[in-house]
Structures are given as C-alpha cells and as structure tokens.
Design a protein around this motif. Structure first.
Motif, PDB file in Angstrom:
ATOM      1  N   ASP A  51       0.827  -1.206   0.000  1.00  0.00           N
ATOM      2  CA  ASP A  51       0.000   0.000   0.000  1.00  0.00           C
ATOM      3  C   ASP A  51       0.865   1.261   0.000  1.00  0.00           C
ATOM      4  OD1 ASP A  51       0.830   0.559   2.598  1.00  0.00           O
ATOM      5  OD2 ASP A  51      -0.977  -0.205   3.540  1.00  0.00           O
ATOM      6  N   GLU A  52       0.210   2.406   0.086  1.00  0.00           N
ATOM      7  CA  GLU A  52       0.911   3.686  -0.079  1.00  0.00           C
ATOM      8  C   GLU A  52       1.888   3.988   1.040  1.00  0.00           C
ATOM      9  OE1 GLU A  52      -2.939   4.281   2.094  1.00  0.00           O
ATOM     10  OE2 GLU A  52      -2.295   3.266   0.259  1.00  0.00           O
ATOM     11  N   LEU A  53       1.755   3.332   2.188  1.00  0.00           N
ATOM     12  CA  LEU A  53       2.691   3.543   3.291  1.00  0.00           C
ATOM     13  C   LEU A  53       3.765   2.460   3.357  1.00  0.00           C
ATOM     14  CD1 LEU A  53       0.407   4.787   6.223  1.00  0.00           C
ATOM     15  CD2 LEU A  53       1.758   6.112   4.594  1.00  0.00           C
ATOM     16  N   GLY A  54       3.744   1.543   2.391  1.00  0.00           N
ATOM     17  CA  GLY A  54       4.738   0.486   2.391  1.00  0.00           C
ATOM     18  C   GLY A  54       4.353  -0.721   3.217  1.00  0.00           C
ATOM     19  N   LEU A  55       3.075  -0.845   3.587  1.00  0.00           N
ATOM     20  CA  LEU A  55       2.611  -2.018   4.330  1.00  0.00           C
ATOM     21  C   LEU A  55       2.169  -3.094   3.347  1.00  0.00           C
ATOM     22  CD1 LEU A  55       2.596   0.153   6.564  1.00  0.00           C
ATOM     23  CD2 LEU A  55       0.515  -0.915   7.460  1.00  0.00           C
ATOM     24  N   ASP A  56       2.483  -4.345   3.668  1.00  0.00           N
ATOM     25  CA  ASP A  56       2.057  -5.443   2.806  1.00  0.00           C
ATOM     26  C   ASP A  56       0.942  -6.233   3.475  1.00  0.00           C
ATOM     27  OD1 ASP A  56       3.279  -6.967   4.752  1.00  0.00           O
ATOM     28  OD2 ASP A  56       4.946  -7.624   3.495  1.00  0.00           O
ATOM     29  N   ARG A  57       0.601  -7.369   2.877  1.00  0.00           N
ATOM     30  CA  ARG A  57      -0.513  -8.169   3.387  1.00  0.00           C
ATOM     31  C   ARG A  57      -0.308  -8.574   4.842  1.00  0.00           C
ATOM     32  NH1 ARG A  57      -0.964 -12.920   5.031  1.00  0.00           N
ATOM     33  NH2 ARG A  57       1.186 -13.369   4.435  1.00  0.00           N
ATOM     34  N   LEU A  58       0.902  -9.021   5.183  1.00  0.00           N
ATOM     35  CA  LEU A  58       1.158  -9.482   6.541  1.00  0.00           C
ATOM     36  C   LEU A  58       1.100  -8.338   7.544  1.00  0.00           C
ATOM     37  CD1 LEU A  58       1.830 -11.793   8.407  1.00  0.00           C
ATOM     38  CD2 LEU A  58       4.257 -11.488   7.849  1.00  0.00           C
ATOM     39  N   ASP A  59       1.634  -7.166   7.174  1.00  0.00           N
ATOM     40  CA  ASP A  59       1.567  -6.007   8.063  1.00  0.00           C
ATOM     41  C   ASP A  59       0.114  -5.647   8.368  1.00  0.00           C
ATOM     42  OD1 ASP A  59       4.371  -5.626   8.041  1.00  0.00           O
ATOM     43  OD2 ASP A  59       4.224  -4.595   6.127  1.00  0.00           O
ATOM     44  N   ARG A  60      -0.695  -5.606   7.322  1.00  0.00           N
ATOM     45  CA  ARG A  60      -2.101  -5.240   7.536  1.00  0.00           C
ATOM     46  C   ARG A  60      -2.843  -6.325   8.305  1.00  0.00           C
ATOM     47  NH1 ARG A  60      -1.220  -3.525   2.274  1.00  0.00           N
ATOM     48  NH2 ARG A  60      -2.226  -5.380   1.413  1.00  0.00           N
TER      49      ARG A  60
END
Length: 355
Positions: free
Chosen positions: A265-274
């Motif tokens: 995403d736009e902040l550099g978070l991926d599936r696992l982070d979210r």
C-alpha cells in the motif's frame, strides 16, 4: 539461518522482507556498488570510512577493524566488499553461525595473506570459543591452537598475517563488550530517505535496462520502507508488470497498479503487516496482546512477526511495545479506516477546551 532468510519471494508478504532471499543473491551482486564513490546514501558513514581507508593507505598498513551495524538491507555487505576493493585486497567471507568451533576460525585465519579483509556477517551469532580466539587475532595477529586433550594438551602459538576484520550485525546490543571494544571504527547504518532511494532506483534501473520515469521512481521509493534491498526488489516486480501489462516503461500509474497487485500500500505495508494490524485492532481491541498470540491470529511464526513486521510498524508509529504486550496506536486505527477508541495511544491529550 533465520527463518526469514529461508523465504522465497512469492509476492505474498515476502516482497517487503528486508532479509536477503537466496534466489535473488545473483541479482543483488549485479546491483552492488563496487566503489565508495558509487555508494548511495549513508553520507556520514562514507565520509568517515573514506578517512579510515585513506589514512591506512598512506601509512601502508591495514586499516583498523570495522564494525557495521544496522537493520538488514541497508548495504553492510556492500560496504565490506567496497572496503576490500578500495584497499586492493582479497575478501574472505564467512558468517557468525558458520563459525561453531574455534578450529573453524583458526583454519580461516591461518590462510589469510597480509592485508586481506575478513568479512564476518551476523558476527553477533559467532560461537563463544571462536569469539575468544578472535580477541587475540584482532589485537596481536596471533592465535593459540590447542593440540591434544586432557592433562597432555598443549597450546601452540600461531602467527597470522596482519588483516582487517569487517563485522556486520543487525543487533549491535547482542555483541559482547570485549568484542565490540576491539573494533577501531564502528559505523551505524541509518534508513534511507525517499530521495536517496530514488538515486538507488535510478542506478539499478540503468544496470537492469529498465525505463524508469521520475514519477515511477518516487512512487516505488515511497513504499520501500527506507531500505535499498526492498526498493530494488520492488523495482524488479514493477518491471515485470510493466513488461507484461504495459509498454515496459515504469511510470506513476504503472508503479501504482503493479504495487497494488503485490499488496504493497501507499505507506509500504504489505498483506502481513495489515493482517497484524487488523488482528490487533479488530480481534483484540487494540491490545495489549502478546506476540505469540498475535502470531497465531495471523497464522505466522512469532519470529516472523517480530523480526519482519514489527520493526517497520513501530517505526511508522502504528504499533507500540509495552510491558503488557503489543498495542495499536491511533495511526493504526486510522490507516485501517476505523475510529480509535478514547485515549488510544498516539491520540492527542484532551485540553481544557475539549472538556
């Protein structure tokens, strides 16, 4: 080997891991700068290291031992290779986990030629017997080899050629005091700014033959967590998308569409982070919750959540570590499109006018 080191780049959360992936080591080697002048970022470290190397060259002696510390993916291995190249010396490479016995280290040290650079990655994981042997080698260029066992054992001093040790660690606090004190120069690597990452991307694009537009570079850099390894990995994934679904040029729309496919995403978070933030907020009401419980909720190992996800989430101000467990901040709630409850960590304190 860390569990994170054994992953493959399958596009499902691994694409933003700062740890090296075995299948991409050849590509990384191609993109590594060969000289200090080509190394992007870390301006303070480059200036200090240039003085150390130039001073040693003028005196005609090997430079002091160098310790490089900092998060993974920032260029510690590249700097070790550059040190050897700048000195015109051979580079011997090993890692802390590989040195399980003192004899392993003694064999490597005895084969060094004067002026060689010995690079030990993950030096904080070196076995204790090998570490104690390293003390004498670093100070006096000598090791004591024990021959025999029991009362009949004898110690034979073995002279070794003057060398420069370059150690790399992601956990400088795990180094013992005696080992840390024997390094003449310690450099701490910082996360890169978006502008520095754009320079990294432009250089990598030129090497890989990728048509990278300025707006595309800015978009990738902004989602790379301040880490060149991640930026280069995202560049290769966006290149694939551009070649298959566009005209081959990496523009802003192409970069956004590609990173959406790879769940960045736009902040550099991926599936696992979210997933971690979602479980923390929706399942556990924002916390506090223990790392093991949180890992079970997202179907991952605790070490994966702790070593890959947490550092960036904490740095981004979305997660906090407390004595009672992990807590989601107000920024995490807002990022998920949810309204944080009253007095959530990170919310501004109420004033008299709010009462």
């Amino acid at each position: 080997m860390h569990e994170a080191d054994a992953w493959t780049d399958d596009g499902d959360g691994v694409v933003l891991s700062p740890h090296p992936v075995p299948t991409e080591r050849d590509v990384e080697a191609t993109l590594r700068p060969k000289r200090l002048a080509d190394f992007v970022g870390q301006a303070r470290v480059r200036e200090q290291l240039e003085l150390v190397l130039e001073g040693a060259r003028r005196r005609g002696v090997p430079p002091d031992h160098v310790l490089l510390s900092g998060p993974p993916g920032l260029g510690k291995t590249s700097l070790a290779m550059i040190i050897a190249a700048e000195l015109g010396s051979a580079l011997r490479v090993t890692s802390g986990p590989a040195l399980e016995r003192a004899g392993d280290l003694a064999a490597m040290l005895s084969n060094l030629v004067e002026g060689d650079v010995l690079f030990i990655d993950e030096i904080h994981r070196i076995a204790r017997p090998a570490e104690e042997m390293l003390y004498l080698a670093m100070e006096d260029f000598r090791v004591d080899v024990v021959v025999g066992k029991g009362p009949g054992a004898t110690s034979i001093p073995l002279e070794i050629a003057p060398f420069t040790l370059v150690g790399a660690t992601t956990r400088s606090g795990s180094l013992t005091g005696p080992l840390r004190d024997r390094f003449g120069f310690t450099a701490h690597m910082e996360f890169y700014s978006a502008e520095e990452l754009e320079q990294v991307l432009r250089r990598s694009a030129a090497i890989l033959g990728v048509e990278l537009r300025p707006d595309g570079a800015a978009e990738i850099a902004g989602r790379s967590r301040g880490t060149p390894r991640i930026a280069n990995r995202l560049l290769r994934r966006v290149r694939d998308y551009a070649e298959v679904r566009a005209d081959g040029a990496v523009t802003l729309p192409v970069a956004r569409a590609a990173l959406e496919v790879y769940d960045v995403d736009e902040l550099g978070l991926d599936r696992l982070d979210r997933a971690v933030l979602g479980a923390l907020v929706r399942t556990f009401g924002g916390g506090p919750v223990g790392i093991s419980t949180l890992a079970v909720a997202v179907g991952e190992e605790p070490s994966t959540v702790e070593e890959v996800c947490e550092p960036y989430l904490v740095r981004a101000g979305m997660l906090a570590r407390t004595p009672r467990g992990r807590v989601a901040t107000a920024a995490a709630w807002h990022h998920l499109g949810l309204e944080p409850p009253a007095q959530t960590l990170g919310d501004p304190a109420p004033t008299l006018f709010d009462a």
